[in-house]
Design a protein around this motif. Structure first.
Motif, PDB file in Angstrom:
ATOM      1  N   LEU A  92      27.488  41.786   0.037  1.00 32.65           N
ATOM      2  CA  LEU A  92      28.644  42.427  -0.570  1.00 32.65           C
ATOM      3  C   LEU A  92      29.013  41.681  -1.843  1.00 32.65           C
ATOM      4  CD1 LEU A  92      31.031  43.200   2.433  1.00 32.65           C
ATOM      5  CD2 LEU A  92      29.251  44.641   1.408  1.00 32.65           C
ATOM      6  N   GLY A 145      21.528  43.084   1.287  1.00 29.95           N
ATOM      7  CA  GLY A 145      22.331  42.803   2.469  1.00 29.95           C
ATOM      8  C   GLY A 145      23.623  42.114   2.127  1.00 29.95           C
ATOM      9  N   TYR A 165      24.182  39.059  11.331  1.00 26.86           N
ATOM     10  CA  TYR A 165      24.438  38.546   9.992  1.00 26.86           C
ATOM     11  C   TYR A 165      25.725  37.737   9.980  1.00 26.86           C
ATOM     12  CZ  TYR A 165      20.922  41.596   7.808  1.00 26.86           C
ATOM     13  OH  TYR A 165      19.747  42.206   7.424  1.00 26.86           O
ATOM     14  N   GLY A 171      24.137  44.020   8.761  1.00 30.18           N
ATOM     15  CA  GLY A 171      24.150  43.647   7.353  1.00 30.18           C
ATOM     16  C   GLY A 171      24.556  44.774   6.449  1.00 30.18           C
ATOM     17  N   TYR A 229      24.218  32.806   3.406  1.00 27.71           N
ATOM     18  CA  TYR A 229      24.256  33.798   4.453  1.00 27.71           C
ATOM     19  C   TYR A 229      23.085  33.598   5.401  1.00 27.71           C
ATOM     20  CZ  TYR A 229      20.672  36.466   1.876  1.00 27.71           C
ATOM     21  OH  TYR A 229      19.533  36.862   1.237  1.00 27.71           O
ATOM     22  N   GLN A 268      31.852  44.099   7.235  1.00 33.62           N
ATOM     23  CA  GLN A 268      31.875  42.678   7.522  1.00 33.62           C
ATOM     24  C   GLN A 268      33.260  42.318   8.071  1.00 33.62           C
ATOM     25  OE1 GLN A 268      30.482  40.124   4.384  1.00 33.62           O
ATOM     26  NE2 GLN A 268      28.574  41.253   4.142  1.00 33.62           N
ATOM     27  N   TYR A 310      28.053  35.120   7.100  1.00 40.75           N
ATOM     28  CA  TYR A 310      28.215  34.837   5.678  1.00 40.75           C
ATOM     29  C   TYR A 310      29.294  33.768   5.478  1.00 40.75           C
ATOM     30  CZ  TYR A 310      26.378  39.644   5.591  1.00 40.75           C
ATOM     31  OH  TYR A 310      25.643  40.779   5.790  1.00 40.75           O
ATOM     32  N   TYR A 325      38.449  47.083   0.165  1.00 40.21           N
ATOM     33  CA  TYR A 325      39.020  46.171   1.142  1.00 40.21           C
ATOM     34  C   TYR A 325      40.456  45.878   0.729  1.00 40.21           C
ATOM     35  CZ  TYR A 325      34.822  44.781   3.785  1.00 40.21           C
ATOM     36  OH  TYR A 325      33.735  44.757   4.618  1.00 40.21           O
TER      37      TYR A 325
END
Lengths: 112, 108
Positions: B96, B94, A31, A97, A48, A101, A33, B36
């Motif tokens: 965020l 899939g 994956y 995914g 993505y 990330q 993005y 995060y």
């Protein structure tokens, strides 16, 4: 491992110009993005990809195009740059995914 | 309405203080939850995942309430190095979905 790398780090474009933001990852992630982050805002998903040859639109795809010819690379193309595209662009990747990330250092773009 | 909303900042606290950040999400189909951290002019980095049972990592405690669609992050004994923007992040499908972030400034 370098992780996720992005080039350039900073670019100034004139209205109507085009450019490609490069993104490469060496973690063999499926994956990838592209996000943009405007000042004081969260990240918004542009496009993505779930694997080579497969791309899909995110929340804010207008004015951008992508391709994914290899697992490693996921370039973002800006055609006819507009001041509204002034932003910081982050590329990210993940293995399946649903995991963490990993983000690149970002490209700061100014359109004048 | 934004899908993920966070406390507006900035939070200015002295070293050693305890500070709590709140976040709400609107889509009940959200599957996973994260905090995060983003330092000034840097990329976001995962601080911690958030589980329904609550989880702790050193001075950081994250909590999730699925019924209320609410996520929190507690930082105890704040350090100068905790100064950053904290992003509440929700995974749906899939993808965020990021909140706008809450800025924390820890002062000596």
């Amino acid at each position: 491992n370098a992780g996720v790398t992005q080039t350039p780090k900073f670019r100034i474009l004139k209205i109507g110009q085009s450019m490609t933001l490069q993104c490469t990852q060496d973690m063999n992630h499926n994956y990838m993005y592209w996000y943009r982050q405007d000042p004081g805002m969260g990240l918004k998903l542009i496009y993505y990809s779930v694997g080579a040859g497969i791309t899909d639109k995110g929340e804010v795809p207008n004015g951008y195009n992508v391709s994914r010819s290899t697992t490693e690379d996921f370039p973002l193309r800006l055609e006819l740059a507009a001041p509204s595209q002034t932003s910081v662009y982050f590329c990210a990747s993940s293995y399946l995914g649903w995991e963490t990330q990993y983000f690149g250092p970002g490209t700061r773009l100014l359109v004048l | 309405r934004k899908e993920v909303e966070q406390d507006p900042g900035p939070f200015n606290v002295p070293e050693g203080a305890t500070v709590a950040f709140n976040c709400t999400y609107s889509n009940s189909a959200s599957q996973s939850f994260f905090w995060y951290r983003q330092d000034c002019r840097k990329e976001p980095k995962l601080l911690m995942s958030v589980y329904s049972s609550g989880n702790e990592d050193g001075r950081f405690t994250a909590q999730l309430n699925r019924a209320s669609q609410y996520i929190s992050l507690l930082i105890r004994d704040s350090k100068l190095s905790d100064s950053a923007t904290y992003l509440c992040v929700v995974k749906r499908g899939g993808k965020l979905i990021f909140g706008q972030g809450t800025e924390l400034s820890v002062k000596p």
